[in-house]
Structures are given as C-alpha cells and as structure tokens.
Motif scaffolding. Sequence first.
Motif: not given
Length: 770
Positions: A701-705
Amino acid sequence: MADPMQIDDAPQPYALAGTLLAHTQDVKDVAFLAADTLATVSRDAAVRIWNLATTDGLVGTPSETPLAEPHTGYVNAVTRVQLEDGRVLVASGGADKLVHVHEAATGKSVWTLVGHSENVCALEPIPGVPGGIISGSWDKTARVWVNGECLYTLKGHQHAVWAVLAVDATHFLTASADKTIKVWEGAKCLATLPGHHDVVRGLAYLPSLDLFASCSNDASIRIWTRDGSTVQELHGHTSFIYRVVANPTTGEWISCGEDRTVRVWKDGELAQTIAVPSTSVWSVAISDAGDLAAACSDGSVYLYSRNPAKHAPADVISTYEQALASFAIPKNQIGDLNKEKLPGPEALQSPGTKEGQILMVKTETSVEAYQWSMGQRKWVKVGDVVDAIGSGRKQVHDGKEYDYVFDIDLGSGRMLKLPYNVTDNPYSAAQQFLWKHELSQEFLDQIAQFIVQNTRGETLGAGTASYADPFTGGSRYTPAATPAAATAPAAATNASAFNPWTSGYTSAAAAGAPPAPTPAPARRVPNRAAVLPVREFVTFKQINLAAVGKKIGEVAATSGVTLTTTDVASNGWMVAAEIVQNASWPRAQKFPALDVMRVEVLTRDGCGAKVVSAVEGAIVGEPRADANAMVGFRAIANMFALPGNRAAVIAALPTVLRMLNEYRVTSNKNLRQSVVTVLLNIAVHFVQTGSSEEVLDVLALLVEMVPGETDPETLYRAVAALGTVAAVGAPVKAYVNALEVGTLLRTVLGRTGIEDRTRDAAEDALALLP
C-alpha cells in the motif's frame, strides 16, 4: 539556627535503592501515595502508578490499571489526596489546563477540575481536609478545591504561579515567576514576600517549627516564618532549584534542580549531595519512611534510601556510577576554566573538606569532574567537562519556562526574544514570533531553520502547531501555500477550514487558523539526529463537540428523531453507537457519529472491535463514503493509543488493510492522510513488538501511494512509515527487496522542492533498509 528536632545520631547517608525506567520523556513530578506506592507524571502525557513493594526492595513496575481520564498534553504535577472514607486518590495537572483526579487503586475517575485557563504546573493536598487540593497555573492564579468544587481563586500574582502550599484548611502560600511569595487566608492576600531574585519554583512546610522553605531559579533556598521573616538562606546549588520538600521526622530539607543534584540540608548546613545522571532533576518526593524519589529529564525516576535493606544490588549501583561518570558537563555550567591550572589525578588522593565539594582534574585528553562524598569518604566522578553548545539550563521568558530562549537580532539595535520548547513545531514557533512582532513572512523559513539547527529538531507527532487540520484541528509540520513575502493580517481566515465533506462543520482550532506561507527551500542540517524509526503512535485528538452535536441533531431532525448537543456531550458513546448501527440513518451522514467514536477510543479501552465493525459498516460497499472513511480511519489510528483497542485493530488487520486499499486512491488529501496515518501506526506497532504480520500488504500500500503523492504531510508520513517498517530488520528484508523500496526512496530524494524533513526521513529510511 539550631534545629530542635536534631537527633543525637546523625542519620545514615542516602544510597541508591533502584531506578524506574518510567517514561519516554521528562518525568516532571513524583509523589508517594503510600510507603510502597509511587505516582509519576511526564511530558509524554502519561500518569503512572508504581508498586515498590517487591522482594528487591524499591524496584518496582508500573501499575497496569489505566486511568479513566488521561491527559491530552504533557503533565506537570501530581499529588496524593485522601477522602474521608479512606480512599487514596491521585491528582494530576498539565498542559490541557485540567486537573484529573482518579482512584489510585482502580483508575476510576472521581473528578475533573475545570477552571484554569493555562498550563497547570503545581498541585498539593490540603492537610486535614478530605478531598482538598490546591493548584497553581501559568494563568497567574491558584485555586483551592474541596471534593471537586472550587472554593477560592487566589488572584494577585503578575506572572505564572509555579508553586502552591496549603498550611491548613484556610491558610495557603503561593510562589510565582514574579519573584514573590504570597500568604493567603481564604481568598484574601495577607502578605507579599519579596526576597528572591528570580522565579520562585518550590515551597515546603515544616509543621513542628511552623517554618516554610522556598527555592528559586536564583539558586537559593530561603527559610521563612509565616509572618514573612527570613531566618536562613541555604546556598550550594549551582543552577535553578526546582523543588524543596521537608522531612518532618528529621527536620531536614531536601532540594533538587538543574545542577543534576538532590541535596539534603540539616541545621542550615549541606548534609549530603546526591549526584544524578540526568540533566535536570525536576522534582523530589519523600515517603513516610524517609525514602526519596527523584524525577528526572532522562525519563527515569531514581530511588534513594537510608535503609541498607533497601539499597540496590552492587551491579545496579555500578551501572549508575558508570552513567554518572560518563555524563558530559557543559563548560558554561562551571564558569571560567583554565585547564593548564588544574591539578592532575594525584589530587584525588587528598580528601575533600566538605560535602559536595567539586574538584576538576585534568588528564592527558580531558577534564574530569569529581564530587566529594562525606558519607562514602571518597571522590565520586560526576562527569567529563565538554565545550557547551546550548545554554545548559532551562530558560524563563515572560514568567514561563522554555527549553530555549533565543535572541533574534533584527539590526539597528532591535533584539527580540524567541521562546521555544523541544516539543514545539519549529515552523509554528517561528510563525507565532512573526505574528507577535508584526514581521514579514519572508523571515519564516530563516527563523524556523535557525531553531532546527540550534535544537535537537522535531519528531513526528510532537508539538503544538498552530497549523490546523481542517477536520480535526490536528497539528502539521509545515504550512501550505500562500505568497512567501506576504505579511500576516491581524485577523486572517483559512480557506481550507470549510470542509465540503461536512457541510461546514469544522473544528474550532481550524476555523480560526491563519493562512500558512510556503517556506523557502530548506537548508540541510549537519550532524542532525535521526528521525526514524518512529516509535510513538500518531493520533487525531481535537474535536469541536458542539459542532458535531449540532450536525447530528440536524440529521436526526430530518429522520423524526430528537437529539440535542447536550445528548451528545453527556452520552456521546451511546449516541454514536446507536447511529452507526441504525440502518435507517443515512449512510452518507454517519461521519459525525464516527467522529465521536474517534475521540472516545482515546480513553475508552476495550471497544476496538465494535469501532472496526462500525467503520466497516459505514464505508464498505457502494456508493463510496469518503467522509465516513476519512473519520473512520482516524478513529482506527486513534485506537493504537490504548493496548486493548490496539489489539483489536491487529486482530482485524486483514479487514483494515482491505478498507485502506479501497480508499487509498482519492483526490481528497485529508482522506489520503488518514489512510497513511493508519499504515504508519501499524509500522510503529511492528517496531514496538518485533512482529511483521501482514507486512507485505502494508508495504505494498505504501509503495503504491508514495510515487504520486503531492501533499507534503501525507508524503512525509508515508516515507516515515516505509523507514519504520524497514527498521524491523531481517523479518521484512525479503519484502523490502521485492518491492524495491530502496529504489523508491532514492526517487523521493531526487524530487525537487520536497521538504527538508521528508528528505531527512528518506535518508534515514535508506540507512535502515535490511
């Protein structure tokens, strides 16, 4: 002056009995609730109760009983209060302007005393009056309370009231930053006592002699009669003295202060000096058995006893002495120092001449400081002398205490004072300074960076910033865009204070927040302290309950239900729970009820599963409910503050992560910030526990955001979360490598115009990659 209470045999010297690793920040005050029970309060906003009755003597563990009404800011003062039925209460006061009173045994809330308009910094019981408390505040007043009611407000001081004392049911003493002590009968001031040359910080009373003592930032202790006559002055401390207490059994006075010592005074003479391995000794308390507890700025409480049965084991004493010997003493704390004229180590062969005598000894590479202990008959190393960087002691400005008071030179002979605490937001402090002195906004970044470079910097989640989140009033690190050279108007409005998701319902803090200027490109800070991993959970605490109640009432009216603001204020949890479970309540209008839950979970442990279920019911499915999600995720973030609620979030982690993923793509930056804050708190949980369950989904999720994030606050929290997860080490190595977290962080560092704090976080995160 001879003390009639003097005993024939001089008491044994105090020795270390134990160390309580009490808090994550300064322990500001300490009080014995019983011979084996201790209460401590701290800048970390916690009140802890300790059981000292263990087989190892005074070595205790904190009570697991949470207090029903925790403080929302740092806590300064604590005291013991007893009721007529024998119950022992613990009263605490702090920056939230409140005095909370709890049952010590159960943690049950008894009273919340509301009345002070600024920081509550002093509390004492009223002898012989069950339920009696006197409090002092930065609002220049003291208040006398009995059984939860304010009997008197003592007004007359010109600056903050730093110390209070009740002699009996109707006679009181107050001490102030205006350098005076006032004597009161009821609410009537009988006398004002001058004498000290600086802020008066502490008061103590010795009933057997009807004498009281005061201590001050002028490094002196004065002994007084109640009619205002000074009978003694005690000198020995070399810096601010923060507290003085009386030992009624021996007639001794015990003091502590900024010179890293606890001192025992007998018959007007210094009887013992106890060196402490901490920059500041904020408070000292004495038990009925004569044991001492010292509250210190290193987050520890050091315990001392004259009873050999309570003395710490040899290995604990050795560790303590090593910490003491390795302590760095700034040169400006000891005055002029000419190394060439100092004696060598051979000087330690000769005994000292008095208790607490300081001897400087030069070695080939350093200057060492030793202190003579009469009780041990030896020189005790208390540190190494180093060049000073800061002031070396707390500063007072306008009657209030700060970690720093900077001189800002505007040229043409105009010099202004800028006060600053390390828990403040540097940009907020700089902005307040500009507004106060009506200076141009072009100085904002220059002043903020000056603060950062001359202090320890700032950590995520700390501070009391004036820049408010448009929904919760929560603080931000840096301001948003407005012309950099503009001068702040006297009464500005915040365009973002109108929240389209809430039809104008905003927090009071946000509604009045001035527009925030864009800082100039930040200068890098050499040799800065690491900001990662984040170790404290980030929460959203502020709420405008009246606005929430109004909004709930408006929606209720359209549904034929009568609800008032009073209903919400008096029984918010029940109202909120009923709304979120009510299928007939408009789904899109459940966010005010979720907002009530967001604040309730900060003090109501054990409700976490219900809140996760309520959030899921309000946001999962079509149509999207962004307002519900924004508030719901903030409620989930707040659940990390209490252990039971935190466990409920972790138990439901797959569900929580699915909800976060559903709402992570949105144009609403406040919603994105809520999503990232939950992920950051999960990362902090990983670091605190060493667990890594569902870590792959968290990282994904963090890498996507991160790549497309443009909001400075959200980007900073996301980068901080990545670095915090990386700090878990080997258990997450495979996932970090597979998702190319290092490449992503280097891409962040390659961006132009990112904030200095985000750059710092990215650099720290890269250094933590396993």
